[in-house]
Design a protein around this motif. Structure first.
Motif, PDB file in Angstrom:
ATOM      1  N   LEU A   1      60.146  20.228   8.597  1.00  0.00           N
ATOM      2  CA  LEU A   1      60.057  20.474  10.032  1.00  0.00           C
ATOM      3  C   LEU A   1      61.053  21.551  10.420  1.00  0.00           C
ATOM      4  O   LEU A   1      62.236  21.448  10.119  1.00  0.00           O
ATOM      5  CB  LEU A   1      60.367  19.197  10.819  1.00  0.00           C
ATOM      6  N   LEU A   2      60.573  22.567  11.050  1.00  0.00           N
ATOM      7  CA  LEU A   2      61.433  23.642  11.521  1.00  0.00           C
ATOM      8  C   LEU A   2      61.447  23.596  13.041  1.00  0.00           C
ATOM      9  O   LEU A   2      60.393  23.577  13.678  1.00  0.00           O
ATOM     10  CB  LEU A   2      60.923  25.004  11.044  1.00  0.00           C
ATOM     11  N   ALA A   3      62.605  23.556  13.609  1.00  0.00           N
ATOM     12  CA  ALA A   3      62.730  23.530  15.055  1.00  0.00           C
ATOM     13  C   ALA A   3      63.571  24.710  15.500  1.00  0.00           C
ATOM     14  O   ALA A   3      64.533  25.092  14.835  1.00  0.00           O
ATOM     15  CB  ALA A   3      63.382  22.226  15.508  1.00  0.00           C
ATOM     16  N   SER A   4      63.197  25.263  16.617  1.00  0.00           N
ATOM     17  CA  SER A   4      63.939  26.399  17.134  1.00  0.00           C
ATOM     18  C   SER A   4      63.805  26.411  18.650  1.00  0.00           C
ATOM     19  O   SER A   4      62.771  26.017  19.193  1.00  0.00           O
ATOM     20  CB  SER A   4      63.378  27.698  16.546  1.00  0.00           C
ATOM     21  N   GLU A   5      64.831  26.855  19.308  1.00  0.00           N
ATOM     22  CA  GLU A   5      64.751  26.994  20.747  1.00  0.00           C
ATOM     23  C   GLU A   5      64.266  28.400  21.060  1.00  0.00           C
ATOM     24  O   GLU A   5      64.921  29.381  20.729  1.00  0.00           O
ATOM     25  CB  GLU A   5      66.119  26.742  21.385  1.00  0.00           C
ATOM     26  N   LEU A   6      63.117  28.457  21.642  1.00  0.00           N
ATOM     27  CA  LEU A   6      62.537  29.746  21.991  1.00  0.00           C
ATOM     28  C   LEU A   6      62.323  29.801  23.491  1.00  0.00           C
ATOM     29  O   LEU A   6      61.943  28.804  24.110  1.00  0.00           O
ATOM     30  CB  LEU A   6      61.189  29.930  21.277  1.00  0.00           C
ATOM     31  N   GLY A   7      62.534  30.952  24.046  1.00  0.00           N
ATOM     32  CA  GLY A   7      62.265  31.137  25.465  1.00  0.00           C
ATOM     33  C   GLY A   7      60.765  31.305  25.668  1.00  0.00           C
ATOM     34  O   GLY A   7      60.091  31.968  24.886  1.00  0.00           O
ATOM     35  N   ILE A   8      60.253  30.681  26.677  1.00  0.00           N
ATOM     36  CA  ILE A   8      58.829  30.824  26.987  1.00  0.00           C
ATOM     37  C   ILE A   8      58.717  31.747  28.190  1.00  0.00           C
ATOM     38  O   ILE A   8      59.331  31.513  29.235  1.00  0.00           O
ATOM     39  CB  ILE A   8      58.195  29.454  27.304  1.00  0.00           C
ATOM     40  N   TYR A   9      57.948  32.800  28.017  1.00  0.00           N
ATOM     41  CA  TYR A   9      57.758  33.763  29.088  1.00  0.00           C
ATOM     42  C   TYR A   9      56.301  33.724  29.512  1.00  0.00           C
ATOM     43  O   TYR A   9      55.393  33.717  28.684  1.00  0.00           O
ATOM     44  CB  TYR A   9      58.124  35.174  28.614  1.00  0.00           C
ATOM     45  N   ILE A  10      56.099  33.688  30.800  1.00  0.00           N
ATOM     46  CA  ILE A  10      54.749  33.662  31.346  1.00  0.00           C
ATOM     47  C   ILE A  10      54.621  34.854  32.285  1.00  0.00           C
ATOM     48  O   ILE A  10      55.503  35.111  33.111  1.00  0.00           O
ATOM     49  CB  ILE A  10      54.487  32.346  32.112  1.00  0.00           C
ATOM     50  N   GLY A  11      53.558  35.541  32.158  1.00  0.00           N
ATOM     51  CA  GLY A  11      53.330  36.678  33.041  1.00  0.00           C
ATOM     52  C   GLY A  11      51.906  36.645  33.571  1.00  0.00           C
ATOM     53  O   GLY A  11      51.023  36.033  32.979  1.00  0.00           O
ATOM     54  N   PHE A  12      51.703  37.283  34.679  1.00  0.00           N
ATOM     55  CA  PHE A  12      50.347  37.400  35.209  1.00  0.00           C
ATOM     56  C   PHE A  12      50.297  38.656  36.065  1.00  0.00           C
ATOM     57  O   PHE A  12      51.310  39.196  36.492  1.00  0.00           O
ATOM     58  CB  PHE A  12      49.934  36.157  36.006  1.00  0.00           C
ATOM     59  N   ALA A  13      49.095  39.092  36.280  1.00  0.00           N
ATOM     60  CA  ALA A  13      48.884  40.266  37.118  1.00  0.00           C
ATOM     61  C   ALA A  13      47.701  39.979  38.025  1.00  0.00           C
ATOM     62  O   ALA A  13      46.755  39.291  37.639  1.00  0.00           O
ATOM     63  CB  ALA A  13      48.619  41.491  36.257  1.00  0.00           C
ATOM     64  N   LEU A  14      47.753  40.526  39.184  1.00  0.00           N
ATOM     65  CA  LEU A  14      46.672  40.362  40.144  1.00  0.00           C
ATOM     66  C   LEU A  14      46.253  41.754  40.573  1.00  0.00           C
ATOM     67  O   LEU A  14      47.070  42.570  40.993  1.00  0.00           O
ATOM     68  CB  LEU A  14      47.158  39.543  41.343  1.00  0.00           C
ATOM     69  N   HIS A  15      45.008  42.008  40.393  1.00  0.00           N
ATOM     70  CA  HIS A  15      44.476  43.318  40.767  1.00  0.00           C
ATOM     71  C   HIS A  15      43.400  43.080  41.813  1.00  0.00           C
ATOM     72  O   HIS A  15      42.447  42.361  41.572  1.00  0.00           O
ATOM     73  CB  HIS A  15      43.904  44.020  39.535  1.00  0.00           C
ATOM     74  N   THR A  16      43.547  43.669  42.938  1.00  0.00           N
ATOM     75  CA  THR A  16      42.518  43.535  43.974  1.00  0.00           C
ATOM     76  C   THR A  16      42.029  44.921  44.350  1.00  0.00           C
ATOM     77  O   THR A  16      42.749  45.915  44.236  1.00  0.00           O
ATOM     78  CB  THR A  16      43.078  42.849  45.235  1.00  0.00           C
ATOM     79  N   GLY A  17      40.846  44.982  44.766  1.00  0.00           N
ATOM     80  CA  GLY A  17      40.283  46.265  45.187  1.00  0.00           C
ATOM     81  C   GLY A  17      38.780  46.158  45.298  1.00  0.00           C
ATOM     82  O   GLY A  17      38.172  45.133  44.985  1.00  0.00           O
ATOM     83  N   ASP A  18      38.179  47.225  45.731  1.00  0.00           N
ATOM     84  CA  ASP A  18      36.724  47.293  45.839  1.00  0.00           C
ATOM     85  C   ASP A  18      36.184  48.015  44.624  1.00  0.00           C
ATOM     86  O   ASP A  18      36.808  48.930  44.094  1.00  0.00           O
ATOM     87  CB  ASP A  18      36.306  48.051  47.100  1.00  0.00           C
ATOM     88  N   ARG A  19      35.018  47.656  44.283  1.00  0.00           N
ATOM     89  CA  ARG A  19      34.364  48.330  43.168  1.00  0.00           C
ATOM     90  C   ARG A  19      33.334  49.274  43.779  1.00  0.00           C
ATOM     91  O   ARG A  19      32.429  48.843  44.497  1.00  0.00           O
ATOM     92  CB  ARG A  19      33.705  47.310  42.271  1.00  0.00           C
ATOM     93  N   ILE A  20      33.476  50.500  43.477  1.00  0.00           N
ATOM     94  CA  ILE A  20      32.577  51.503  44.024  1.00  0.00           C
ATOM     95  C   ILE A  20      31.846  52.147  42.870  1.00  0.00           C
ATOM     96  O   ILE A  20      32.455  52.566  41.884  1.00  0.00           O
ATOM     97  CB  ILE A  20      33.350  52.598  44.808  1.00  0.00           C
ATOM     98  N   THR A  21      30.553  52.196  42.996  1.00  0.00           N
ATOM     99  CA  THR A  21      29.728  52.850  41.993  1.00  0.00           C
ATOM    100  C   THR A  21      29.124  54.093  42.628  1.00  0.00           C
ATOM    101  O   THR A  21      28.462  54.030  43.660  1.00  0.00           O
ATOM    102  CB  THR A  21      28.610  51.918  41.514  1.00  0.00           C
ATOM    103  N   ILE A  22      29.330  55.202  42.007  1.00  0.00           N
ATOM    104  CA  ILE A  22      28.777  56.464  42.518  1.00  0.00           C
ATOM    105  C   ILE A  22      27.703  56.893  41.543  1.00  0.00           C
ATOM    106  O   ILE A  22      27.938  57.025  40.351  1.00  0.00           O
ATOM    107  CB  ILE A  22      29.865  57.535  42.612  1.00  0.00           C
ATOM    108  N   ARG A  23      26.532  57.162  42.116  1.00  0.00           N
ATOM    109  CA  ARG A  23      25.408  57.611  41.310  1.00  0.00           C
ATOM    110  C   ARG A  23      24.946  58.977  41.816  1.00  0.00           C
ATOM    111  O   ARG A  23      24.892  59.199  43.011  1.00  0.00           O
ATOM    112  CB  ARG A  23      24.261  56.617  41.390  1.00  0.00           C
ATOM    113  N   GLN A  24      24.549  59.721  40.910  1.00  0.00           N
ATOM    114  CA  GLN A  24      24.018  61.010  41.290  1.00  0.00           C
ATOM    115  C   GLN A  24      22.499  60.910  41.279  1.00  0.00           C
ATOM    116  O   GLN A  24      21.913  60.555  40.272  1.00  0.00           O
ATOM    117  CB  GLN A  24      24.492  62.078  40.327  1.00  0.00           C
ATOM    118  N   GLU A  25      21.882  61.279  42.381  1.00  0.00           N
ATOM    119  CA  GLU A  25      20.425  61.201  42.441  1.00  0.00           C
ATOM    120  C   GLU A  25      19.873  62.620  42.424  1.00  0.00           C
ATOM    121  O   GLU A  25      20.410  63.522  43.002  1.00  0.00           O
ATOM    122  CB  GLU A  25      20.007  60.500  43.723  1.00  0.00           C
ATOM    123  N   GLY A  26      18.827  62.728  41.859  1.00  0.00           N
ATOM    124  CA  GLY A  26      18.109  63.938  41.998  1.00  0.00           C
ATOM    125  C   GLY A  26      17.969  64.879  40.984  1.00  0.00           C
ATOM    126  O   GLY A  26      18.032  65.609  40.301  1.00  0.00           O
TER     127      GLY A  26
END
Length: 187
Positions: A162-187
């Motif tokens: 059995l190997l035991a060690s004290e390790l730091g636990i790091y938690i991260g997250f990101a939040l991305h908000t925005g509109d999704r715009i699709t541009i199409r070329q017609e013609g």
């Protein structure tokens, strides 16, 4: 209260003869011889004096007491512990306690689990240790040490490290908000 180490026959004399010079002289002579005898008796206490014995004497005592898994390359303190406990381990030979004590003495903190505790086959057991210097040769030494005191009908399945060690636990997250715009070329 008198102890055997400082006992004087003169002090034990009844008052009726404690004044007699010949009796007093005899008591003093006996006391002197008793002190010499006590000194010689102290040398016979081999096991209690193991802490002061030289390494070669400890090696001889290990052979005399048939200390389980005695290796001349072990540290002197481990050798002394093996010799001191050899008689008790021989009394308990074939028990889980004996296996656990021998393995713990030699290799450090260890536990023994019997087959019914971990779902193994009948008459099997395993050893768990926290000794981090365990490698293949070390595991072979575990097996050899256990072999000296285990029941002959028992089988060692595995050695778990059995190997035991004290390790730091790091938690991260990101939040991305925005509109999704699709541009199409017609013609």
């Amino acid at each position: 209260m008198h102890s055997i180490n400082n006992l004087s026959i003169k002090e034990l004399l009844p008052s009726s003869i404690s004044y007699d010079k010949q009796v007093i002289a005899s008591c003093e002579a006996i006391d002197l011889e008793m002190k010499k005898l006590q000194s010689a008796i102290q040398k016979l206490y081999i096991l209690p004096s193991i802490e002061t014995l030289e390494e070669d004497m400890v090696d001889l005592m290990a052979k005399q007491f048939d200390a389980p898994y005695y290796d001349a390359t072990l540290p002197l303190e481990t050798k002394r512990s093996l010799v001191k406990n050899a008689i008790n381990w021989h009394k308990k030979k074939g028990t889980v306690a004996a296996v656990e004590e021998v393995v713990t003495t030699i290799f450090g903190e260890s536990t023994v689990e019997e087959w019914y505790e971990y779902g193994g086959e009948p008459h099997h057991f395993r050893i768990t240790t926290t000794n981090i210097s365990t490698d293949e040769s070390f595991i072979d030494k575990f097996k050899e040490a256990a072999e000296h005191v285990k029941r002959k009908s028992s089988w060692l399945d595995e050695v778990i490290v059995l190997l035991a060690s004290e390790l730091g636990i790091y938690i991260g997250f990101a939040l991305h908000t925005g509109d999704r715009i699709t541009i199409r070329q017609e013609g």
